[in-house]
Design a protein around this motif. Structure first.
Motif, PDB file in Angstrom:
ATOM      1  N   ASP A 248     -55.590  91.258  32.055  1.00 11.78           N
ATOM      2  CA  ASP A 248     -55.606  90.319  30.928  1.00 11.78           C
ATOM      3  C   ASP A 248     -54.172  90.120  30.456  1.00 11.78           C
ATOM      4  OD1 ASP A 248     -56.044  88.803  28.702  1.00 11.78           O
ATOM      5  OD2 ASP A 248     -57.681  90.036  27.918  1.00 11.78           O
ATOM      6  N   ASP A 250     -52.792  87.645  28.747  1.00  9.69           N
ATOM      7  CA  ASP A 250     -52.631  87.182  27.363  1.00  9.69           C
ATOM      8  C   ASP A 250     -52.703  88.347  26.375  1.00  9.69           C
ATOM      9  OD1 ASP A 250     -52.368  84.613  28.248  1.00  9.69           O
ATOM     10  OD2 ASP A 250     -54.491  84.103  27.980  1.00  9.69           O
ATOM     11  N   LEU A 253     -49.515  90.266  26.593  1.00  6.35           N
ATOM     12  CA  LEU A 253     -48.425  89.596  25.878  1.00  6.35           C
ATOM     13  C   LEU A 253     -48.582  89.779  24.369  1.00  6.35           C
ATOM     14  CD1 LEU A 253     -48.093  86.287  27.961  1.00  6.35           C
ATOM     15  CD2 LEU A 253     -46.561  88.277  27.946  1.00  6.35           C
TER      16      LEU A 253
END
Length: 455
Positions: A248, A250, A253
């Protein structure tokens, strides 16, 4: 020459010598200060004078010594021995007078008594220039006798000098009596003032050292608490990023953005800690603790009730929440943690409890193996999260200074492993500045809110 002219001449002589001494001292003061600042002169040399300062006054006895050499004194051998004994006793007394313990010792008082008896004998036996030993006796007496007993002693000595001087020298004894009284009182006043100045300087230096030590201790505590918590958050979020990155991106981040935010906030807090203006916020620290525990996969429940807290109480409890949450994440291996703040009109109580069993406790250099409970415990011991001794010890000292207390140890509930930290502070009146409305009985869900892993 009448006795009035003699008194006037001697007074002018003393005033001229005093002005010359003050002028020389003022001229040398800038050089002394420069040398002291450069470290060329040790600080202890800047104090009251020592015994050498009273030795030049022995020149007042040169008249008697001159008559002795010229053979104008009857019984010269007796006079010579008396003169030698007087000088020896005078030197011994004035040098002992500058040491506080020696000044009040019986040996010094006996030596001063012997000096007084010898002065009376020489002045009564020879008169004339030998009467000048009375002002010298006054110098020695003023150097030794200080405080409330100085007045009667000075008056008695001056009266004795006037009586003996009047018997030997008529009205000229007024000069001797006045000189004896003046030398006694002025010497005692100057030396007492010099000693007070030295004590004040020592006190000022001690206060400066204490202030530096206090500030160093404050900074070391703040730095320990700030960096310990911040680095723990960064490590936990970095581990979460490593786990999330393959599946994952995202979410990974998002964790990186959190790390950046935590780092920037840490820089701000360290700057505030350095300048001494950092004030912790309990609400902020509770939010951070919930976020940190959630990122570490630990269920957290936060409850808060009671009246608004004063800034000082909120700041101290914020430090406790920060340190305890960091220790739970680093050392407890817990799956559940509860933070409860309850306030009354008399005190505010903070309780932080975890159910750690010690299976995931990591070594803590600040911990001392073998300590079962308290501010430091052994990593890996069931029910003890290995709290940092320096962190909780410093917090305990802070709370004690504010009239509170901090205790820590294994959970008191039988059959339930875990660790508990309890902080208690007396309630103080909240700041008159606008405060947020009273919080509900629970700042989070009334039931444990599981965190499914990472925040």
């Amino acid at each position: 020459m009448s006795w009035k002219n003699k008194v006037s001449c001697r007074m002018h002589g003393w005033q001229h010598a005093r002005r010359a001494w003050k002028s020389e001292w003022a001229e040398a003061e800038p050089a002394r200060r420069a040398k002291k600042k450069a470290g060329e002169i040790p600080p202890h040399e800047f104090g009251p004078p020592n015994g050498f300062a009273l030795l030049p006054w022995l020149l007042m006895g040169m008249g008697a010594f001159s008559h002795l050499l010229q053979g104008k004194t009857p019984n010269p051998w007796i006079a010579g021995v008396g003169l030698l004994a007087f000088n020896s006793l005078y030197i011994a007394v004035v040098f002992r007078a500058f040491d506080k313990e020696k000044r009040t010792a019986p040996a010094t008082l006996r030596a001063l008594g012997a000096l007084a008896a010898l002065t009376i004998a020489l002045a009564a036996g020879y008169g004339g220039n030998w009467l000048m030993f009375f002002p010298l006796l006054g110098l020695a007496t003023g150097a030794v006798v200080r405080g409330r007993g100085l007045g009667p002693v000075g008056l008695g000595l001056s009266t004795l000098a006037g009586v003996i001087g009047g018997f030997r020298d008529g009205w000229g004894a007024v000069t001797i009596a006045y000189g004896t009284f003046l030398s006694t009182m002025v010497t005692a006043a100057i030396l007492s003032l010099s000693e007070a100045v030295r004590e004040l300087r020592d006190t000022r230096e001690e206060l400066a050292r204490a202030a530096v030590e206090k500030e160093r201790l404050r900074f070391s505590r703040d730095l320990h608490d700030l960096l310990g918590h911040t680095l723990s958050v960064i490590v936990v979020k970095a581990e979460a990023t490593r786990r999330l990155a393959p599946r994952d991106l995202d979410a990974a981040l998002g964790q990186v953005a959190d790390i950046e935010s935590v780092g920037r906030q840490a820089l701000t807090e360290i700057r505030e800690a350095v300048t001494g203006y950092r004030e912790g916020s309990l609400a902020t620290e509770l939010d951070r603790a919930r976020d940190l525990l959630g990122a570490a996969g630990i269920e957290s429940v936060v409850r808060q009730s009671g009246p608004p807290l004063s800034p000082q109480t909120a700041a101290l409890l914020g430090w406790v929440v920060r340190e305890s949450a960091t220790n739970v994440v680093r050392h407890s291996g817990a799956a559940h943690c509860e933070i409860e703040v309850t306030g009354t009109s008399e005190q505010t109580r903070l309780v932080i409890t975890d159910d750690g069993g010690g299976t995931n406790a990591s070594p803590d250099p600040a911990s001392t193996p073998g300590t079962p409970s308290g501010t430091s415990s052994t990593p890996g011991t069931p029910g003890a999260p290995g709290v940092s001794g320096s962190g909780l010890k410093g917090l305990a000292e802070r709370l004690a200074a504010a009239g509170g207390s901090l205790t820590s140890g294994p959970s008191p509930r039988p059959g339930h492993p875990g660790f508990r930290v309890t902080a208690v502070l007396p309630s103080t009146e909240a700041d008159p500045a606008p405060t947020p409305p009273p919080t509900p009985a629970s700042t989070s869900a009334p039931t444990p809110t599981p965190t499914s892993g990472l925040s």
